[in-house]
Design a protein around this motif. Structure first.
Motif, PDB file in Angstrom:
ATOM      1  N   PHE A  65      61.780  69.969  46.629  1.00 46.65           N
ATOM      2  CA  PHE A  65      60.621  70.057  47.361  1.00 46.65           C
ATOM      3  C   PHE A  65      59.950  68.805  47.458  1.00 46.65           C
ATOM      4  CE2 PHE A  65      61.348  74.413  46.147  1.00 46.65           C
ATOM      5  CZ  PHE A  65      61.792  75.076  47.135  1.00 46.65           C
ATOM      6  N   ARG A  69      59.370  68.557  53.384  1.00 48.98           N
ATOM      7  CA  ARG A  69      60.781  68.992  53.841  1.00 48.98           C
ATOM      8  C   ARG A  69      61.333  69.450  52.126  1.00 48.98           C
ATOM      9  NH1 ARG A  69      62.829  68.351  58.387  1.00 48.98           N
ATOM     10  NH2 ARG A  69      64.889  68.829  57.722  1.00 48.98           N
ATOM     11  N   PHE A  70      62.117  70.169  52.321  1.00 46.93           N
ATOM     12  CA  PHE A  70      62.956  70.516  51.136  1.00 46.93           C
ATOM     13  C   PHE A  70      64.525  70.122  51.143  1.00 46.93           C
ATOM     14  CE2 PHE A  70      64.695  74.104  53.533  1.00 46.93           C
ATOM     15  CZ  PHE A  70      66.062  74.189  52.749  1.00 46.93           C
ATOM     16  N   TRP A  83      59.503  73.515  54.870  1.00 46.83           N
ATOM     17  CA  TRP A  83      58.979  74.668  54.304  1.00 46.83           C
ATOM     18  C   TRP A  83      57.797  74.954  54.171  1.00 46.83           C
ATOM     19  CZ3 TRP A  83      56.295  74.384  49.564  1.00 46.83           C
ATOM     20  CH2 TRP A  83      55.974  73.067  49.206  1.00 46.83           C
ATOM     21  N   ARG A  85      54.276  77.434  52.198  1.00 42.37           N
ATOM     22  CA  ARG A  85      54.127  78.471  51.136  1.00 42.37           C
ATOM     23  C   ARG A  85      52.639  78.879  51.511  1.00 42.37           C
ATOM     24  NH1 ARG A  85      51.177  78.420  46.562  1.00 42.37           N
ATOM     25  NH2 ARG A  85      50.800  76.010  46.725  1.00 42.37           N
ATOM     26  N   LEU A  92      61.477  78.929  53.778  1.00 34.64           N
ATOM     27  CA  LEU A  92      62.355  77.679  53.830  1.00 34.64           C
ATOM     28  C   LEU A  92      63.029  77.569  55.426  1.00 34.64           C
ATOM     29  CD1 LEU A  92      64.188  78.007  50.464  1.00 34.64           C
ATOM     30  CD2 LEU A  92      62.395  76.622  50.994  1.00 34.64           C
ATOM     31  N   ILE A  99      67.974  75.341  59.256  1.00 29.59           N
ATOM     32  CA  ILE A  99      68.406  74.597  57.940  1.00 29.59           C
ATOM     33  C   ILE A  99      69.538  73.962  58.550  1.00 29.59           C
ATOM     34  CG2 ILE A  99      69.220  74.632  55.645  1.00 29.59           C
ATOM     35  CD1 ILE A  99      67.712  77.116  55.151  1.00 29.59           C
ATOM     36  N   MET A 121      67.772  82.552  51.935  1.00 29.03           N
ATOM     37  CA  MET A 121      66.922  81.570  52.349  1.00 29.03           C
ATOM     38  C   MET A 121      66.458  81.717  53.822  1.00 29.03           C
ATOM     39  SD  MET A 121      68.543  78.332  50.233  1.00 29.03           S
ATOM     40  CE  MET A 121      67.586  77.139  51.234  1.00 29.03           C
TER      41      MET A 121
END
Length: 239
Positions: A65, A69-70, A83, A85, A92, A99, A121
């Motif tokens: 992470f 971006r992840f 992503w 939180r 995600l 994705i 995800m």
């Protein structure tokens, strides 16, 4: 047996070698623990319905992470997206949970692991931390565990490797010729310094081997950091 058959054998051997044992736990993280989420390489160590997953090579996966971006490398393809939180809820994917992924095919067991992870995800996941372990838990309770620690370097392990029929120039203390090896079909050849214990290489012949690998703590300049010992010759063929 031709080169294509050898590479197919390597794929099957790699898939068959994904075995072992692991356990899963489900602790909940505090919001403060999530501060370590970014900038860490998280290595997949447990997946729902599987006894174990490989820590390196085909079928392995690493999650990282950054601020916006992840990226997920593996279990087969490469994946990336935005992503966000909210407390312990992790989402995600970019807008619409999109994705971006490459589209390489891998053995069925690896593809099934990747498909299950990507499907999970697509919905919000619950974050959890257990020391160095990151947990991502889906709404149905399915949990993926990621370790922030690198694989143990000292523990011997078995690998399936393909050996080219020609050596290539390499440099240690002086110019020499090294074996060319790879652990995935079609991947670029890599140089292997030194020999493989118990293996009698012949020019012009390609091999698929099962070897035992241990890490050399302080390798010489003209030696390999990996010590390989032959367990079994799975295939040999002339291109």
């Amino acid at each position: 047996m031709n080169r294509l058959s050898s590479e197919r054998l390597l794929v099957l051997a790699l898939a068959a070698s994904l075995a072992g044992c692991a356990t899963t736990r489900t602790e909940i993280a505090s919001t403060d623990d999530a501060a370590v989420l970014e900038g860490t390489e998280w290595r997949l160590v447990a997946a729902p319905g599987e006894a174990s997953v490989p820590d390196v090579g085909p079928g392995a996966a690493t999650l990282r992470f950054e601020s916006e971006r992840f990226s997920l490398g593996g279990p087969c393809n490469s994946h990336t997206g935005g992503w966000s939180r909210d407390g312990l809820q992790l989402r995600l994917g970019g807008e619409g949970a999109a994705i971006a992924s490459t589209r390489r095919m891998c053995p069925p067991q690896i593809m099934a692991r990747e498909t299950a992870l990507l499907q999970a995800m697509a919905a919000p996941l619950t974050l959890g931390f257990d020391g160095p372990i990151l947990q991502l838990r889906a709404a149905d309770g399915a949990t993926w565990r990621f370790d922030s620690r690198p694989p143990a370097a000292s523990a011997p392990r078995e690998r399936i490797v393909q050996i080219a029929g020609q050596r290539a120039p390499c440099t240690g203390i002086a110019q020499q010729l090294c074996l060319q090896v790879r652990t995935q079909p079609g991947a670029p050849w890599e140089l292997h310094y030194g020999d493989i214990e118990g293996f009698d290489w012949k020019m012009g012949v390609e091999y698929v081997l099962r070897v035992r690998e241990t890490t050399v703590a302080n390798p010489p300049a003209d030696g390999s950091a990996r010590r390989w010992q032959l367990i079994e010759v799975l295939d040999s063929s002339e291109p």
